[in-house]
Design a protein around this motif. Structure first.
Motif, PDB file in Angstrom:
ATOM      1  N   CYS A  76       0.852  -1.173  -0.133  1.00 42.49           N
ATOM      2  CA  CYS A  76       0.078  -0.023  -0.018  1.00 42.49           C
ATOM      3  C   CYS A  76       1.071   1.332   0.034  1.00 42.49           C
ATOM      4  O   CYS A  76       2.025   1.365   0.891  1.00 42.49           O
ATOM      5  CB  CYS A  76      -0.778  -0.003   1.182  1.00 42.49           C
ATOM      6  N   ARG A 136       0.583   5.874  -0.372  1.00 42.62           N
ATOM      7  CA  ARG A 136      -0.388   7.030  -0.759  1.00 42.62           C
ATOM      8  C   ARG A 136       0.653   8.089  -0.484  1.00 42.62           C
ATOM      9  O   ARG A 136       1.660   8.040   0.355  1.00 42.62           O
ATOM     10  CB  ARG A 136      -1.482   7.107   0.252  1.00 42.62           C
ATOM     11  N   ARG A 149      -3.107  11.634   2.505  1.00 43.29           N
ATOM     12  CA  ARG A 149      -4.225  10.607   3.311  1.00 43.29           C
ATOM     13  C   ARG A 149      -5.165  10.351   2.096  1.00 43.29           C
ATOM     14  O   ARG A 149      -5.931   9.408   2.176  1.00 43.29           O
ATOM     15  CB  ARG A 149      -4.746  11.350   4.367  1.00 43.29           C
ATOM     16  N   ARG A 150      -5.447  11.366   1.258  1.00 45.09           N
ATOM     17  CA  ARG A 150      -6.549  11.186   0.183  1.00 45.09           C
ATOM     18  C   ARG A 150      -6.171  10.348  -0.937  1.00 45.09           C
ATOM     19  O   ARG A 150      -6.888  10.011  -1.806  1.00 45.09           O
ATOM     20  CB  ARG A 150      -7.062  12.421   0.009  1.00 45.09           C
ATOM     21  N   GLU A 151      -4.878  10.182  -1.323  1.00 45.26           N
ATOM     22  CA  GLU A 151      -4.453   9.944  -2.752  1.00 45.26           C
ATOM     23  C   GLU A 151      -3.656   8.344  -2.385  1.00 45.26           C
ATOM     24  O   GLU A 151      -2.839   8.414  -2.405  1.00 45.26           O
ATOM     25  CB  GLU A 151      -3.018  10.743  -3.142  1.00 45.26           C
ATOM     26  N   GLN A 152      -4.630   7.597  -2.433  1.00 40.27           N
ATOM     27  CA  GLN A 152      -4.153   5.951  -2.512  1.00 40.27           C
ATOM     28  C   GLN A 152      -3.821   5.783  -3.759  1.00 40.27           C
ATOM     29  O   GLN A 152      -4.542   5.619  -4.845  1.00 40.27           O
ATOM     30  CB  GLN A 152      -5.492   5.199  -2.105  1.00 40.27           C
ATOM     31  N   ASP A 159      -2.979  -0.068  -3.733  1.00 42.54           N
ATOM     32  CA  ASP A 159      -3.836  -0.617  -2.788  1.00 42.54           C
ATOM     33  C   ASP A 159      -3.684  -1.984  -2.629  1.00 42.54           C
ATOM     34  O   ASP A 159      -4.369  -2.701  -3.537  1.00 42.54           O
ATOM     35  CB  ASP A 159      -5.385   0.128  -2.769  1.00 42.54           C
ATOM     36  N   ASP A 201       3.717   2.072   2.615  1.00 43.17           N
ATOM     37  CA  ASP A 201       3.211   2.401   3.893  1.00 43.17           C
ATOM     38  C   ASP A 201       2.801   0.925   4.637  1.00 43.17           C
ATOM     39  O   ASP A 201       2.865   1.121   5.736  1.00 43.17           O
ATOM     40  CB  ASP A 201       1.775   3.133   3.588  1.00 43.17           C
ATOM     41  N   SER A 232      -4.549  -3.901  -7.589  1.00 37.17           N
ATOM     42  CA  SER A 232      -4.538  -4.587  -6.182  1.00 37.17           C
ATOM     43  C   SER A 232      -4.205  -6.001  -6.166  1.00 37.17           C
ATOM     44  O   SER A 232      -3.937  -6.296  -7.367  1.00 37.17           O
ATOM     45  CB  SER A 232      -6.143  -4.074  -5.637  1.00 37.17           C
TER      46      SER A 232
END
Length: 210
Positions: A9, A11, A14-17, A20, A55, A209
């Motif tokens: 994972c 990013r 926080r909003r930009e993954q 995943d 992460d 993913s």
């Protein structure tokens, strides 16, 4: 002997993954990561090179060393950045020799490899020309030669044919095909001309993913 991603994972915010739970086993041969700009292709290459840290999840290298280790960076992975990343005031040959020295290759290994790469890429007559005096296509070929000089087990190429005409693209494709048989070669691209050399294609235009 493979390069393995386990549940990665990543990013930037926080909003930009970007990735995943990405899992994949990269085997020797050519893998093409295709997709639009910003889809995560370059991010994955930088994670595999150890330039970024995931992460969560882990990356297992063929030798078992960490992707962040000095040994991995110097000897086991070679990375070709987007754009020309040659040292501009050095000759083509000196750029290649410096890459070999940084990878701690002895002269009996790097000298014949240098000669072969220059010949395969049509750069023999330009070996003493400064990098900043090359045309765009010549510089792109020289950048690939410098990347391959390390003779690394894993080769990561980020948009190696971006902006090139068909002639220069064919030269690069032919060398990648010739050189990648026994190594892991991963190419990030949106250039459809590279798809026919791939042993495997991962499409980043769809959610990436596990």
């Amino acid at each position: 002997m493979n390069l393995v991603c386990e549940d990665i994972c990543f990013r930037y915010t926080r909003r930009e993954q970007v990735l995943d739970h990405f899992s994949h086993e990269f085997r020797p041969g050519i893998t093409v990561l295709k997709g639009y700009s910003g889809s995560g292709k370059t991010t994955l290459l930088k994670l595999l090179a150890g330039y970024l840290r995931a992460d969560s999840g882990r990356i297992l290298t063929p030798s078992g060393v960490r992707v962040t280790s000095r040994l991995y960076h110097r000897r086991e992975v070679a990375y070709m950045f987007q754009g020309i990343n040659l040292l501009p005031l050095m000759s083509v040959e000196r750029n290649l020799r410096l890459a070999a020295e940084m990878a701690m290759l002895p002269g009996h290994r790097w000298k014949p490899r240098c000669e072969a790469l220059l010949a395969d890429l049509g750069l023999t007559e330009l070996r003493h020309r400064r990098a900043d005096k090359l045309s765009g296509g010549q510089a792109q070929r020289a950048a690939l030669a410098r990347t391959l000089m390390k003779d690394a087990r894993t080769v990561l190429l980020d948009e190696p044919t971006s902006g090139l005409d068909d002639t220069n693209t064919s030269i690069i494709k032919n060398l990648v095909l010739k050189d990648a048989a026994n190594r892991i070669c991963i190419i990030s691209t949106h250039d459809s001309r590279l798809l026919d050399i791939a042993d495997e294609i991962i499409d980043f235009d769809t959610p990436v993913s596990g």
